[in-house]
Design an enzyme around this catalytic site. Sequence first.
Site, short mmCIF file in Angstrom:
data_model
loop_
_atom_site.label_atom_id
_atom_site.label_comp_id
_atom_site.label_asym_id
_atom_site.label_seq_id
_atom_site.Cartn_x
_atom_site.Cartn_y
_atom_site.Cartn_z
N ASN A 177 0.85 -1.19 0.00
CA ASN A 177 0.00 0.00 0.00
C ASN A 177 0.88 1.24 0.00
OD1 ASN A 177 0.52 0.69 2.95
ND2 ASN A 177 -0.37 -1.36 3.13
N ASP A 205 -4.80 -6.59 4.56
CA ASP A 205 -5.92 -7.44 5.01
C ASP A 205 -5.84 -8.84 4.41
OD1 ASP A 205 -7.12 -5.38 6.53
OD2 ASP A 205 -8.05 -4.55 4.73
N LYS A 208 9.47 -16.57 -10.79
CA LYS A 208 8.70 -15.50 -11.39
C LYS A 208 7.58 -16.06 -12.27
CE LYS A 208 9.10 -11.54 -14.50
NZ LYS A 208 9.98 -10.76 -15.38
N PHE A 228 -5.27 2.88 14.29
CA PHE A 228 -5.39 3.92 13.25
C PHE A 228 -6.35 3.42 12.19
CE2 PHE A 228 -1.96 6.12 15.17
CZ PHE A 228 -1.88 7.38 14.59
N LYS A 254 -14.73 0.40 14.09
CA LYS A 254 -13.43 -0.28 14.22
C LYS A 254 -12.96 -0.27 15.66
CE LYS A 254 -8.80 -0.38 12.17
NZ LYS A 254 -7.92 0.15 11.11
N LYS A 303 -12.51 -3.88 17.66
CA LYS A 303 -11.14 -4.27 17.95
C LYS A 303 -10.70 -3.90 19.36
CE LYS A 303 -10.27 -4.33 13.06
NZ LYS A 303 -9.34 -4.24 11.94
#
Length: 434
Positions: free
Chosen positions: A242, A311, A321, A355, A369, A373
């Site tokens: 990300n 996730d 490869k 976060f 969230k 959590k």
Amino acid sequence: MLKGKVIILGITGGIAAYKGAALCSKLTQKGADVHVIMTASAKEFITELTLQSLSRNPVYSDTFDEREPSIVSHIHLADAADLVLVAPATANIIGKMAHGLADDMLSTTLLATTAPIMVAPAMNVHMYTHPAVMQNMETLVSRGVKMIEPGEGLLACGYVGKGRLEEPETIVETIERFFDQQAQEPEATIKSEPRWFGSESTENSVSEPLVNKNKLALSGKKVIVTAGGTIERIDPVRYITNDSSGKMGFAIAKVAQEMGAEVQLIAANTSAEPPSGISLERVQSAEDMYQAVLKQWETSDLVVMAAAVADYRPREVAQTKIKKKDSVLTLELVKNVDILETLGRSKKHQFLIGFAAETGNLETYAIDKLERKNCDLLAANDVTVEGAGFGVDTNAVQIYDRSGMVEQIPVQSKEEVARKLLTLAAERMGGVLH
């Protein structure tokens, strides 16, 4: 906060004068109108032309070099200033300021101005701790001068210790905080901040003048901070990740250490440099990060999960490869362990901060969230907001607990966001704030 601000930058004669060029450049890039005054000794280390090119303004060094008959230069600069910054500040200029001496352009301007003054000392460690220099600094603090604490490390003279000019980036952040606080409390006295010398009172001892008691809010606490974006391998040359740069997590780790904590930083893929002097463990995948956190979990007091953890991961990782064959490639993904949720279920004495990077419906997703959590606090930011996305030096967050939003922090430096978040956590953990 610096756009349009007139900043007089005084550069004095030490080897750290070369950092004055970087400082001048960064202030100008932030939109400040920078006017440089150099001492004669400073010109032995760096040229006027360099500072003139960076500031886009004439550089002053001679009190008697009056360029416009209609004005007296040092009075004009003193009156125009929103802030006077002396960086680097030698023991000599500090002594002049403390005793009201004015024998050159810089010291004369300092004596004439009514603007706020900041001083960033830089000198040999023994000079810095000399009783005369200590007393001079305390005298300046008692008059309201702000001191930016020097760093520790290898000095140009070969000694190792305190006396190295604080980095230009940190000085600029300190100035931004100052103007931000001044804008929020225009009539209030600006209190000292971390990395600033002294306070409104003069109670600090000469032998320990640079202690900022707010740093002790996390003293004795072990803090785990995760940062960066995890990597999930597809094959030896491809992976899923990300846009996280790691800057927010690194800022939290740095500020936690400044507040007295023992910090363990666990970082995945990052594009920023980690803070120095902090224990760092590098990991790659979500599973790697989970195992690294588990090793420290039982003995931790505060855990801040600032990393962007994937996730999902590929069900199968090719050992060689993957070659291009068909027009469509199907990649099957399976869920990773949810580190934050797992910690939330198992926490006992630990204080847990999560976060959430969102692109809309911030409050709804953040509260959901936090509850799912079992976090104590959750910092949420909308990455579509300018200045709050990935890879930038600023952020804007909303902090939630189970009762809803606790604090909304507008766009400002990530270190300042970290400072406010950790101060809030320390208060709730029973930390002593001064």
